[in-house]
Scaffold this motif. Structure first.
Motif, PDB file in Angstrom:
ATOM      1  N   ASN A  69       0.855  -1.182   0.000  1.00 47.18           N
ATOM      2  CA  ASN A  69       0.000   0.000   0.000  1.00 47.18           C
ATOM      3  C   ASN A  69       0.896   1.240   0.000  1.00 47.18           C
ATOM      4  N   HIS A  70       0.924   1.954  -1.111  1.00 47.82           N
ATOM      5  CA  HIS A  70       1.746   3.162  -1.240  1.00 47.82           C
ATOM      6  C   HIS A  70       0.960   4.425  -0.894  1.00 47.82           C
ATOM      7  N   THR A  71      -0.260   4.286  -0.395  1.00 48.63           N
ATOM      8  CA  THR A  71      -1.082   5.460  -0.087  1.00 48.63           C
ATOM      9  C   THR A  71      -0.912   5.874   1.372  1.00 48.63           C
ATOM     10  N   ALA A  72      -1.363   7.087   1.676  1.00 51.15           N
ATOM     11  CA  ALA A  72      -1.260   7.626   3.037  1.00 51.15           C
ATOM     12  C   ALA A  72      -2.437   7.196   3.917  1.00 51.15           C
ATOM     13  N   ALA A  73      -3.306   6.346   3.389  1.00 48.88           N
ATOM     14  CA  ALA A  73      -4.472   5.883   4.159  1.00 48.88           C
ATOM     15  C   ALA A  73      -4.513   4.359   4.133  1.00 48.88           C
ATOM     16  N   PRO A  74      -5.070   3.748   5.175  1.00 51.19           N
ATOM     17  CA  PRO A  74      -5.258   2.296   5.125  1.00 51.19           C
ATOM     18  C   PRO A  74      -6.271   1.938   4.035  1.00 51.19           C
ATOM     19  N   VAL A  75      -6.127   0.747   3.481  1.00 51.01           N
ATOM     20  CA  VAL A  75      -7.025   0.312   2.417  1.00 51.01           C
ATOM     21  C   VAL A  75      -7.561  -1.080   2.707  1.00 51.01           C
ATOM     22  N   LYS A  76      -8.721  -1.349   2.118  1.00 55.81           N
ATOM     23  CA  LYS A  76      -9.297  -2.684   2.149  1.00 55.81           C
ATOM     24  C   LYS A  76      -9.242  -3.214   0.723  1.00 55.81           C
ATOM     25  N   LEU A  77      -8.698  -4.405   0.560  1.00 55.83           N
ATOM     26  CA  LEU A  77      -8.620  -5.060  -0.742  1.00 55.83           C
ATOM     27  C   LEU A  77      -9.609  -6.211  -0.768  1.00 55.83           C
ATOM     28  N   GLU A  78     -10.255  -6.400  -1.914  1.00 56.23           N
ATOM     29  CA  GLU A  78     -11.121  -7.549  -2.141  1.00 56.23           C
ATOM     30  C   GLU A  78     -10.820  -8.078  -3.530  1.00 56.23           C
ATOM     31  N   GLN A  95     -16.924 -17.477  -6.974  1.00 53.87           N
ATOM     32  CA  GLN A  95     -18.128 -17.568  -6.142  1.00 53.87           C
ATOM     33  C   GLN A  95     -17.965 -16.595  -4.972  1.00 53.87           C
ATOM     34  N   GLU A  96     -19.066 -16.118  -4.434  1.00 58.26           N
ATOM     35  CA  GLU A  96     -19.000 -15.166  -3.321  1.00 58.26           C
ATOM     36  C   GLU A  96     -18.196 -15.727  -2.142  1.00 58.26           C
ATOM     37  N   ALA A  97     -18.300 -17.031  -1.909  1.00 58.46           N
ATOM     38  CA  ALA A  97     -17.560 -17.665  -0.812  1.00 58.46           C
ATOM     39  C   ALA A  97     -16.047 -17.654  -1.052  1.00 58.46           C
ATOM     40  N   ASP A  98     -15.637 -17.502  -2.315  1.00 53.27           N
ATOM     41  CA  ASP A  98     -14.215 -17.495  -2.666  1.00 53.27           C
ATOM     42  C   ASP A  98     -13.577 -16.112  -2.559  1.00 53.27           C
ATOM     43  N   LYS A  99     -14.396 -15.078  -2.349  1.00 48.48           N
ATOM     44  CA  LYS A  99     -13.872 -13.711  -2.298  1.00 48.48           C
ATOM     45  C   LYS A  99     -12.926 -13.559  -1.115  1.00 48.48           C
ATOM     46  N   LYS A 100     -11.785 -12.946  -1.382  1.00 48.43           N
ATOM     47  CA  LYS A 100     -10.805 -12.694  -0.335  1.00 48.43           C
ATOM     48  C   LYS A 100     -10.835 -11.227   0.028  1.00 48.43           C
ATOM     49  N   SER A 101     -10.491 -10.941   1.278  1.00 44.52           N
ATOM     50  CA  SER A 101     -10.521  -9.578   1.779  1.00 44.52           C
ATOM     51  C   SER A 101      -9.342  -9.380   2.719  1.00 44.52           C
ATOM     52  N   LEU A 102      -8.744  -8.196   2.657  1.00 48.65           N
ATOM     53  CA  LEU A 102      -7.569  -7.910   3.468  1.00 48.65           C
ATOM     54  C   LEU A 102      -7.464  -6.407   3.683  1.00 48.65           C
ATOM     55  N   LYS A 103      -7.093  -5.997   4.888  1.00 51.91           N
ATOM     56  CA  LYS A 103      -6.832  -4.585   5.167  1.00 51.91           C
ATOM     57  C   LYS A 103      -5.328  -4.405   5.323  1.00 51.91           C
ATOM     58  N   SER A 144      -3.326 -14.240 -10.790  1.00 52.10           N
ATOM     59  CA  SER A 144      -3.945 -12.922 -10.832  1.00 52.10           C
ATOM     60  C   SER A 144      -4.911 -12.759  -9.667  1.00 52.10           C
ATOM     61  N   ALA A 145      -4.960 -11.536  -9.157  1.00 54.49           N
ATOM     62  CA  ALA A 145      -5.970 -11.153  -8.172  1.00 54.49           C
ATOM     63  C   ALA A 145      -7.133 -10.578  -8.981  1.00 54.49           C
ATOM     64  N   SER A 146      -8.027 -11.457  -9.397  1.00 51.34           N
ATOM     65  CA  SER A 146      -9.113 -11.104 -10.307  1.00 51.34           C
ATOM     66  C   SER A 146     -10.108 -10.152  -9.632  1.00 51.34           C
ATOM     67  N   ASN A 147     -10.574  -9.168 -10.379  1.00 48.03           N
ATOM     68  CA  ASN A 147     -11.568  -8.196  -9.915  1.00 48.03           C
ATOM     69  C   ASN A 147     -11.135  -7.484  -8.631  1.00 48.03           C
ATOM     70  N   LEU A 148      -9.855  -7.177  -8.524  1.00 51.37           N
ATOM     71  CA  LEU A 148      -9.348  -6.502  -7.331  1.00 51.37           C
ATOM     72  C   LEU A 148      -9.976  -5.126  -7.183  1.00 51.37           C
ATOM     73  N   THR A 149     -10.476  -4.844  -5.970  1.00 49.20           N
ATOM     74  CA  THR A 149     -10.961  -3.510  -5.647  1.00 49.20           C
ATOM     75  C   THR A 149     -10.150  -2.984  -4.466  1.00 49.20           C
ATOM     76  N   VAL A 150      -9.866  -1.689  -4.511  1.00 46.67           N
ATOM     77  CA  VAL A 150      -9.119  -1.022  -3.451  1.00 46.67           C
ATOM     78  C   VAL A 150     -10.019   0.076  -2.891  1.00 46.67           C
ATOM     79  N   THR A 151     -10.301   0.000  -1.587  1.00 43.80           N
ATOM     80  CA  THR A 151     -11.176   0.967  -0.941  1.00 43.80           C
ATOM     81  C   THR A 151     -10.452   1.573   0.252  1.00 43.80           C
ATOM     82  N   ALA A 152     -10.402   2.892   0.315  1.00 41.33           N
ATOM     83  CA  ALA A 152      -9.811   3.566   1.474  1.00 41.33           C
ATOM     84  C   ALA A 152     -10.699   3.342   2.694  1.00 41.33           C
TER      85      ALA A 152
END
Length: 154
Positions: A69-78, A95-103, A144-152
């Protein structure tokens, strides 16, 4: 004169062909490799950089994932795990059950590591069992981290 030019030309061909072989051998599976996060193959998305590395954990072939994370804020990845095979096919767990999440905290990195002291060596979101995608390690080409989203996050 013609022979000297031919020898010079041959010399340059040998130099360039050996340089290509040297470069291609340095890219081994034990090094961190880029995860293409954009259509152009860039490994940075919204200030987060991504890599993968093949390894073993408790005798099993695994893929370690690293996010920075190169940003000045914490992020949540999915994201969803995906593997590209030598046959040029994507195998995705979407599948929704396969979704990974990390802060990840601001300006920090997190990467998968094998924990042999734990009863569950694969508890981390950042370790993927290769056998869940391909039966033979030789069939693996990329992760690949498919459909990666980054949320502050606040």
């Amino acid at each position: 004169m013609k022979n000297k030019l031919q020898l010079l030309f041959l010399f340059f061909i040998l130099i360039f062909s050996s340089a290509n072989r040297i470069c291609s051998q340095t890219n081994s599976n034990s090094e961190w490799q880029l995860i293409g996060l954009t259509l152009g193959g860039n490994n940075i998305l919204d200030g987060v950089e991504a890599f993968f590395q093949l390894g073993t954990c408790s005798g099993e072939d695994v893929i370690y994932i690293k996010f920075i994370n190169h940003t000045a804020a914490p992020v949540k990845l999915e994201w969803y795990d995906a593997v590209f095979t030598q046959e040029q096919k994507w195998i995705k767990k979407e599948q929704e059950a396969d979704k990974k999440s990390l802060k990840i905290a601001a300006n920090k990195e997190d990467k998968g590591a094998c924990s042999v002291s734990s009863s569950d060596s694969y508890s981390s979101e950042l370790i993927v069992k290769l056998k869940d995608f391909v039966s033979d390690k030789k069939n693996f080409k990329r992760y690949s981290a498919s459909n990666l989203t980054v949320t502050a996050v606040q």
